[in-house]
Design an enzyme around this catalytic site. Sequence first.
Site, short mmCIF file in Angstrom:
data_model
loop_
_atom_site.label_atom_id
_atom_site.label_comp_id
_atom_site.label_asym_id
_atom_site.label_seq_id
_atom_site.Cartn_x
_atom_site.Cartn_y
_atom_site.Cartn_z
N ASP A 55 19.53 1.37 53.64
CA ASP A 55 20.59 1.03 52.70
C ASP A 55 20.01 0.11 51.62
O ASP A 55 19.47 -0.95 51.95
CB ASP A 55 21.74 0.34 53.45
CG ASP A 55 22.99 0.31 52.61
OD1 ASP A 55 22.94 -0.19 51.47
OD2 ASP A 55 24.02 0.84 53.08
N THR A 90 26.42 -1.59 46.11
CA THR A 90 25.29 -0.67 45.94
C THR A 90 24.82 -0.68 44.48
O THR A 90 23.62 -0.72 44.20
CB THR A 90 25.70 0.77 46.36
OG1 THR A 90 25.96 0.76 47.76
CG2 THR A 90 24.60 1.77 46.05
N TYR A 143 33.64 1.08 41.00
CA TYR A 143 32.55 1.96 40.53
C TYR A 143 32.22 1.66 39.06
O TYR A 143 31.08 1.35 38.73
CB TYR A 143 33.01 3.41 40.70
CG TYR A 143 32.01 4.46 40.30
CD1 TYR A 143 30.88 4.72 41.07
CD2 TYR A 143 32.22 5.25 39.16
CE1 TYR A 143 29.98 5.73 40.71
CE2 TYR A 143 31.32 6.25 38.80
CZ TYR A 143 30.21 6.49 39.58
OH TYR A 143 29.32 7.49 39.22
N TYR A 157 16.52 -7.49 33.16
CA TYR A 157 15.16 -7.33 33.69
C TYR A 157 14.20 -6.91 32.58
O TYR A 157 13.04 -7.31 32.57
CB TYR A 157 15.14 -6.30 34.84
CG TYR A 157 15.41 -6.93 36.18
CD1 TYR A 157 16.68 -7.42 36.52
CD2 TYR A 157 14.39 -7.06 37.13
CE1 TYR A 157 16.93 -8.00 37.74
CE2 TYR A 157 14.64 -7.65 38.37
CZ TYR A 157 15.90 -8.12 38.67
OH TYR A 157 16.15 -8.70 39.89
N ARG A 184 35.49 15.76 44.44
CA ARG A 184 35.46 15.97 43.00
C ARG A 184 36.01 17.35 42.67
O ARG A 184 36.07 18.24 43.51
CB ARG A 184 34.04 15.75 42.46
CG ARG A 184 33.71 14.26 42.40
CD ARG A 184 32.31 13.98 41.94
NE ARG A 184 31.35 14.10 43.03
CZ ARG A 184 30.07 13.76 42.95
NH1 ARG A 184 29.60 13.27 41.82
NH2 ARG A 184 29.25 13.90 43.98
P1 NAD Z 1 26.19 11.84 45.94
O1 NAD Z 1 27.26 11.08 46.63
O2 NAD Z 1 26.00 13.26 46.29
O3 NAD Z 1 24.79 11.12 46.10
C1 NAD Z 1 24.66 9.73 46.23
C2 NAD Z 1 23.59 9.48 47.30
O4 NAD Z 1 23.38 8.06 47.39
C3 NAD Z 1 24.02 9.97 48.68
O5 NAD Z 1 22.95 10.68 49.27
C4 NAD Z 1 24.32 8.69 49.43
O6 NAD Z 1 24.15 8.83 50.82
C5 NAD Z 1 23.36 7.72 48.78
N1 NAD Z 1 23.76 6.31 48.86
C6 NAD Z 1 24.95 5.77 48.49
N2 NAD Z 1 24.95 4.44 48.70
C7 NAD Z 1 23.74 4.13 49.21
C8 NAD Z 1 23.14 2.92 49.63
N3 NAD Z 1 23.79 1.75 49.58
N4 NAD Z 1 21.87 2.96 50.11
C9 NAD Z 1 21.19 4.13 50.19
N5 NAD Z 1 21.71 5.32 49.79
C10 NAD Z 1 22.98 5.32 49.32
O7 NAD Z 1 26.50 11.70 44.37
P2 NAD Z 1 25.78 12.35 43.11
O8 NAD Z 1 26.79 13.11 42.36
O9 NAD Z 1 24.52 13.01 43.51
O10 NAD Z 1 25.45 11.05 42.24
C11 NAD Z 1 24.15 10.50 42.17
C12 NAD Z 1 24.13 9.39 41.14
O11 NAD Z 1 24.48 9.90 39.85
C13 NAD Z 1 25.11 8.26 41.43
O12 NAD Z 1 24.50 7.03 41.10
C14 NAD Z 1 26.26 8.53 40.50
O13 NAD Z 1 26.94 7.36 40.14
C15 NAD Z 1 25.55 9.16 39.30
N6 NAD Z 1 26.46 10.03 38.56
C16 NAD Z 1 26.76 11.28 39.02
C17 NAD Z 1 27.64 12.07 38.30
C18 NAD Z 1 28.00 13.47 38.75
O14 NAD Z 1 28.83 14.10 38.09
N7 NAD Z 1 27.42 14.02 39.79
C19 NAD Z 1 28.22 11.59 37.11
C20 NAD Z 1 27.91 10.30 36.72
C21 NAD Z 1 27.01 9.53 37.43
N1 UDP Z 2 41.31 16.60 39.71
C1 UDP Z 2 42.35 17.47 39.99
N2 UDP Z 2 42.46 17.95 41.27
C2 UDP Z 2 41.57 17.64 42.26
C3 UDP Z 2 40.51 16.75 41.95
C4 UDP Z 2 40.42 16.24 40.66
O1 UDP Z 2 43.16 17.79 39.12
O2 UDP Z 2 41.74 18.13 43.39
C5 UDP Z 2 41.19 16.08 38.33
C6 UDP Z 2 41.11 14.55 38.25
O3 UDP Z 2 42.41 14.02 38.20
C7 UDP Z 2 40.36 14.36 36.96
C8 UDP Z 2 39.43 15.57 36.87
O4 UDP Z 2 39.98 16.55 37.78
O5 UDP Z 2 41.22 14.36 35.87
C9 UDP Z 2 37.99 15.28 37.27
O6 UDP Z 2 38.02 14.64 38.52
P1 UDP Z 2 36.72 14.30 39.36
O7 UDP Z 2 37.18 13.58 40.59
O8 UDP Z 2 35.89 15.51 39.54
O9 UDP Z 2 35.85 13.34 38.43
P2 UDP Z 2 36.19 12.18 37.38
O10 UDP Z 2 35.80 12.73 36.07
O11 UDP Z 2 37.64 11.84 37.43
O12 UDP Z 2 35.33 11.05 37.81
#
Ligand code: NAD
Ligand code: UDP
Length: 318
Positions: A55, A90, A143, A157, A184
Site C-alpha cells: 500500500d 492515497t 477524490y 517537489y 463507472r
Molecule cells: P483502477 O481502480 O482500476 O486502478 C487503480 C489501482 O490502484 C488499482 O489496481 C488499485 O488496487 C490500486 N490502488 C489504489 N489505492 C492503492 C494504494 N493505496 N496502494 C497501492 N495500490 C493502490 O482505476 P483506473 O481507472 O485504472 O485509474 C488509474 C489512475 O488513473 C487513478 O489514479 C485515477 O485517479 C486516474 N484516472 C483514471 C480515469 C479513468 O477514466 N480511468 C480518469 C481520471 C483519472
Molecule cells: N452514470 C449513470 N448511470 C450509472 C453510472 C453512471 O447515469 O449507472 C452517470 C453518472 O451520473 C455520470 C456519468 O454517468 O454523470 C459518468 O459517471 P462515471 O461514474 O463513469 O464517471 P464520472 O465522470 O462521474 O467520474
Amino acid sequence: MRVLVSGGAGFLGSHLCEALIKDGHEVICVDNFGSGRRQNLRDIDSGRLTVIEGDIRKNITFPPVDRIYHLASRASPADFTDFPVRIALTNTEGTRQLLDHAVACDARMVFASTSEVYGDPEVHPQPESYNGNVNIRGPRGCYDESKRFGETLTVAYEDEYDLDVRTARIFNTYGTRMREDDGRVVPTFITQALRGDDLTVYGDGTQTRSFCYVSDTIAGLRALMEQDGLQGTVVNVGCENEISIQTLAEKILHICDTTSGIRYEPKPADDPTRRKPDLTKATRILDWQPTVGLEEGLQRTIAYFQGGARNAIPSPEH
Ligand code: NAD
Ligand code: UDP
C-alpha cells in the site's frame, strides 16, 4: 529502462505495464489489489514484470528506477462513499511516498491526476488554466481535493528539489479490463445490457462526458513521460467527443442488440453537468491525439465483456 507503476494491477495500470513490457522495459508494479486484480497481469510477460503487493500510503521500500508512473488510486465514484479516507490518503500521503522515491533515485515521474480537479466546470471545454469548481466538502471531495493536493505536492517537489515530474489530467477513459462491478458508467451499462437488465441512467441523462479509449490514454501518458523538456507540465489527456449519458445508453443498447430498456434513477450530488477536455495543449506538446472512435472502442469493450470479463481474456490493445 526500469519503470515503477503504482496501481499497475488496475484498469489503466495493467494496460500501461503491458505496453511498457512490450517495448522492452523492465516493470515493477506496486498495488494493494483494492480495486485492481491479479488476473489483469496474468497475460503479461512475467520475465520482466515484478509485482510488489503493498500500500503506497505505508512505507514501502521501492527499488531504484528510471521512471515512475503514479496511478494508484481508486477512481470510481461508486467507491467514494465506502473508501473516502483511503482514497484521500492515497492521493496525498501515497503521492508523497512516490515523490520522495523519485527524488531519491532521480527518476522522472508522471502523476495521474484527473478531470475531476475541474469539479462541475463553469468553463467549457476545460483548458489546463481553469482552476475548477470543486465542492471541497461534497461526496466527491475525497477524490477531487486529494488529486488537487497531489498536484500541489508535485509542484512543491519540483520547486524545492528540481524534480522532473509531469501531471496528466485524465478524462473519462474506458476499455477492456474494467471490472463488471466497477460502478463507472461504461462497464455498468454494458454489463446491464448483456444481462438484459435496464440501463440505470442517473438524472435525465443530459449530463455529458467525453470518453477516451484506453489505448489512446496510455499513449498520451507515455508521450508525456518521454518528451524532453516537459518538467513541471500539466496537460489534459482524453478525447473531445462529448456525448450525453442518454445517448451513450442508447448507443450501447444498439450495439448490444438487447431488449433492455432505460431506467431513470436520481442523479448523485455534485455529478458534473458537462465535461470535455480542451486538447490544444496536448496536441501541441505531446504530438499525440486520440485515434479510436467511440463506436469502435465500445465494440472492443463489449466484445471483451461478452467473452467473459472475469476471465480477463487477452486484450487486443498492445
Ligand atoms: P483502477 O481502480 O482500476 O486502478 C487503480 C489501482 O490502484 C488499482 O489496481 C488499485 O488496487 C490500486 N490502488 C489504489 N489505492 C492503492 C494504494 N493505496 N496502494 C497501492 N495500490 C493502490 O482505476 P483506473 O481507472 O485504472 O485509474 C488509474 C489512475 O488513473 C487513478 O489514479 C485515477 O485517479 C486516474 N484516472 C483514471 C480515469 C479513468 O477514466 N480511468 C480518469 C481520471 C483519472
Ligand atoms: N452514470 C449513470 N448511470 C450509472 C453510472 C453512471 O447515469 O449507472 C452517470 C453518472 O451520473 C455520470 C456519468 O454517468 O454523470 C459518468 O459517471 P462515471 O461514474 O463513469 O464517471 P464520472 O465522470 O462521474 O467520474
